[in-house]
Design a protein around this motif. Sequence first.
Motif, mmCIF file in Angstrom:
data_model
loop_
_atom_site.group_PDB
_atom_site.id
_atom_site.type_symbol
_atom_site.label_atom_id
_atom_site.label_comp_id
_atom_site.label_asym_id
_atom_site.label_seq_id
_atom_site.Cartn_x
_atom_site.Cartn_y
_atom_site.Cartn_z
ATOM 1 N N ALA A 92 66.119 -57.248 -47.741
ATOM 2 C CA ALA A 92 66.589 -56.997 -46.381
ATOM 3 C C ALA A 92 66.890 -55.520 -46.185
ATOM 4 O O ALA A 92 66.541 -54.921 -45.157
ATOM 5 N N LEU A 152 70.912 -64.969 -42.905
ATOM 6 C CA LEU A 152 69.792 -64.085 -43.222
ATOM 7 C C LEU A 152 68.687 -64.944 -43.827
ATOM 8 O O LEU A 152 68.940 -65.760 -44.705
ATOM 9 N N LEU A 199 62.006 -60.493 -41.305
ATOM 10 C CA LEU A 199 63.411 -60.677 -41.657
ATOM 11 C C LEU A 199 64.146 -61.111 -40.394
ATOM 12 O O LEU A 199 64.050 -60.454 -39.357
ATOM 13 N N LEU A 205 67.857 -61.971 -38.793
ATOM 14 C CA LEU A 205 69.310 -61.850 -38.961
ATOM 15 C C LEU A 205 70.011 -62.530 -37.794
ATOM 16 O O LEU A 205 69.618 -62.349 -36.634
ATOM 17 N N ALA A 225 59.193 -57.202 -42.035
ATOM 18 C CA ALA A 225 59.523 -56.965 -43.443
ATOM 19 C C ALA A 225 58.268 -56.602 -44.213
ATOM 20 O O ALA A 225 57.264 -57.314 -44.138
#
Length: 564
Positions: free
Chosen positions: A359, A395, A426, A428, A442
Amino acid sequence: MSRSALSREFLMPLPTAIRSQVDPAAITKVTRLFNNTLGDVLTELIQNARRAGASLVDLDVTDTETARWLLVRDDGAGIADPAIVLALGKSGWDDAVVRREDPAGMGVFSLAGRHVDIRSCPRSTGEGWQIALASDDWQSGAPISVVPCDHPFGTTIRVRLEGDWANNLEAVVNGAARYCPIPIRFKGSILPQQDWLAGAATIVEENGIRIGLFNDTGSSRHMPRINFHGLTVPCALPSIDEKDRNWWARVDILDAPELQLVLPARKEMVENDALAALRETVRRAIYRHIGSLGSHRLTFAQWTEAEELGIVLPEAQPLLRGWTPATADMNSESGGPGLVSAGDLVLFEHFGAPLEQCAAFALARDGRLEGRLADPDEAMAGYDWYDALPRITALRFEIERGGDTHVFDCTQLPGLESGLVDRLNLVLELSRPQPEMLIVPAPVVIEYDDGHFWSFEEANILLASPGAVSPEELVALLEASCFCASDDREADSWETQNNRFLLDAREMATRLLLGDDAALIERLRAIIAYRAQWFVPEGRQFSAVIGREAIDIRIEPISTLAAA
């Protein structure tokens, strides 16, 4: 007459009242009340001289034909009644001394069991006297002759000096004098003295005590904490640790009779209401001083405690430690970004090394949260500024390959084979002020479960594109996400384990990114660099042709072109 009736006839009647008393036989055990160390004896005699109003205690050593003696002289009030010397528990001090210090009448008995001569002349009568005590006289109860003598006002005690007392005399004398409130002279020279509170950040005086506040983490905070008129004793006193300052206290007793020492040894404080009140006074003094500094980093619980003690402080400085992704090896050193202001921060919860490392790599490429991430500090929960901060509470990586979408998070490992994927994001989830989802492209994710002690070879490396990461970047990610040194006593050193891991990680990264041939070359280069390069002579080089059947190695000077 029955046996029971006969027993009742001769039984003593029950008393209607009882009172406290001391068995006279206790005096025969007086030599066991004290350790009789030189330090204890000097402390007691100096305390007595101070209570007697002495302006100076004079210590000296003298020799006779039969022995060496330690002389302890003072110019105090003297002893009016010689009987007080052997009256255990009877102090003979005036009302002012009794009120101020609660003396126990045991000080001279620190000499019990030793040959001692005492001479004194009280200011109240001007009549000098002397006695000589043999070692057995302290507990025999035999009469001791009191002989008139000429002596200046005050008291002189002569005690035989031998064994450890003689060997340690100078060091013990200096220790006894260091924090004493009256001057001590030894062999004609005044000994150095020091304020018990020297070096304090601030000193508070109230209720017959001086409180010195110190701000450090040294060993001094675990040493004696209370100075009882020159006698220093350990005591558990409050200490308050901010995030960046550590406050503890020493106490110098001036006139606080309720604060008492445990008898007869006088090595610790009596746990009573006065000591409990002292601890609260110390705690209040620390908080009051912190408030005078203008800002603080107390925890919310400490801030609340200060308020309960009547000390109103502003909220703690809105500072938090910048977020650093977790590493698989807890012993790996990581300086981190330091403290950052909480004005625009986002708290990053803990998700484990593989997820956090990948991350962090993606977020660094994206840039939207650069400089805004912070580690949670639940000790600050309750402050308005902290409670208002948004948090990353979830996450995950969403992975698409061959038309199927997979999720890698704290609970799911899809088990995909290493290599390219069609899409890698990614995701969040932020909790405040409104629930929000942030999607970040990512470059890479390392699917690895560091909580179940997988072997490194079971890590799956998923790439968003062929050039998503360099071999060096991938090796660094693998080390942070997967390497954890074994603490088994049979294992090699941390350095050896780490070098072995990096060798395997470079081969894995090179094979995945550059192919099998490049991986073989990289592994061979690493082995040679680790095992052989260090003994190549200065200014020369090896050239080698390595085959399955033979190895051709030549050593030659480095050419000018090669050197350049």
